[in-house]
Design a protein around this motif. Sequence first.
Motif, PDB file in Angstrom:
ATOM      1  N   PRO A 184       0.781  -1.263   0.282  1.00 42.57           N
ATOM      2  CA  PRO A 184       0.012  -0.264  -0.080  1.00 42.57           C
ATOM      3  C   PRO A 184       0.823   1.152   0.040  1.00 42.57           C
ATOM      4  CG  PRO A 184      -0.595  -1.560   1.858  1.00 42.57           C
ATOM      5  CD  PRO A 184       0.703  -1.980   1.334  1.00 42.57           C
ATOM      6  N   THR A 187      -2.667   5.436   2.889  1.00 43.99           N
ATOM      7  CA  THR A 187      -3.933   4.776   3.083  1.00 43.99           C
ATOM      8  C   THR A 187      -4.842   5.559   4.191  1.00 43.99           C
ATOM      9  OG1 THR A 187      -2.997   2.705   2.002  1.00 43.99           O
ATOM     10  CG2 THR A 187      -5.367   2.749   3.215  1.00 43.99           C
ATOM     11  N   VAL A 233      -7.338  -1.156  -0.794  1.00 41.47           N
ATOM     12  CA  VAL A 233      -6.071  -2.157  -0.479  1.00 41.47           C
ATOM     13  C   VAL A 233      -6.522  -3.443  -0.521  1.00 41.47           C
ATOM     14  CG1 VAL A 233      -4.140  -2.616   1.029  1.00 41.47           C
ATOM     15  CG2 VAL A 233      -4.694  -0.128   0.423  1.00 41.47           C
ATOM     16  N   ASP A 256      -0.384   1.655  -4.507  1.00 41.80           N
ATOM     17  CA  ASP A 256       0.256   2.768  -3.850  1.00 41.80           C
ATOM     18  C   ASP A 256      -0.004   4.038  -4.753  1.00 41.80           C
ATOM     19  OD1 ASP A 256       1.488   2.260  -6.463  1.00 41.80           O
ATOM     20  OD2 ASP A 256       3.460   2.892  -5.680  1.00 41.80           O
TER      21      ASP A 256
END
Length: 264
Positions: A184, A187, A233, A256
């Motif tokens: 990720p 987030t 995610v 990402d």
Amino acid sequence: MKIELNGKTALITGSTGGIGLAIGKGLAESGATVVLNGRKRERVDAAIADLKAAVPNADVRGVTADLGTADGCNEVVEAEPNVDILVNNVGLFGPHDFFDVPDDTWQQFFDVNVMSGVRLSRAYAPRMQANGWGRIVFMSSESGINIPADMIHYGFTKSANLSVSRGLAKRLSGTGVTVNAVLPGPTLSEGVQDMLREGQEQSGKSMEAFAADFVQNERPSSIIQRAATVEEVANMVVYVCSPLSSATTGAALRVDGGVVDTLT
């Protein structure tokens, strides 16, 4: 494309909130029995209630243990010996200057972010191999590639996740067990919101707008120019845990927002 995980049991570590709980919800929606984990019983119970409210027919239970210790990992394995899907999500993060981080903090980050996944994978992979099917996912981070100057102690653990997942995928070659890392970027989890809250309240902006400003200032290479949601995610993780991802192993899969500015 329909993901079905009926008859599979999934353990998600560090899953009383944020990305972990979102993964649990996604796996439950796909039919998996879900085992949530946290260090405090009340938080585990609250997460179970939250998941059941979101997925009324979910088969969900929880196990309370501190996975930063070998004893805690053993407690989980004893309580839940039959796991088909392991998501190594538990982790610590937070910005601290390199010169202010003492040895015991480095060790704590390593034990929680790296060794929990090593210990649980070592415990569960043999059964998966014997069954000819299994999924192991390490939650890494774009910070494992773009080591942040203010979180070196965190970035190094996320680089270690990439090394372990790639090596373990090779070790389990041809067994039907896949091992992958998911990376990720920024987030909007509860932890990130807590980190940003003081600045957000002073700004008068919504959390989403302030987080977008943060991403644009601190991760200017982001292509989406905002923080991802935990569900975005989780969607990647649910796919990687499914039978549909059988040809994907040893991979570092980015969620990402385009922060990592390389082709590979």
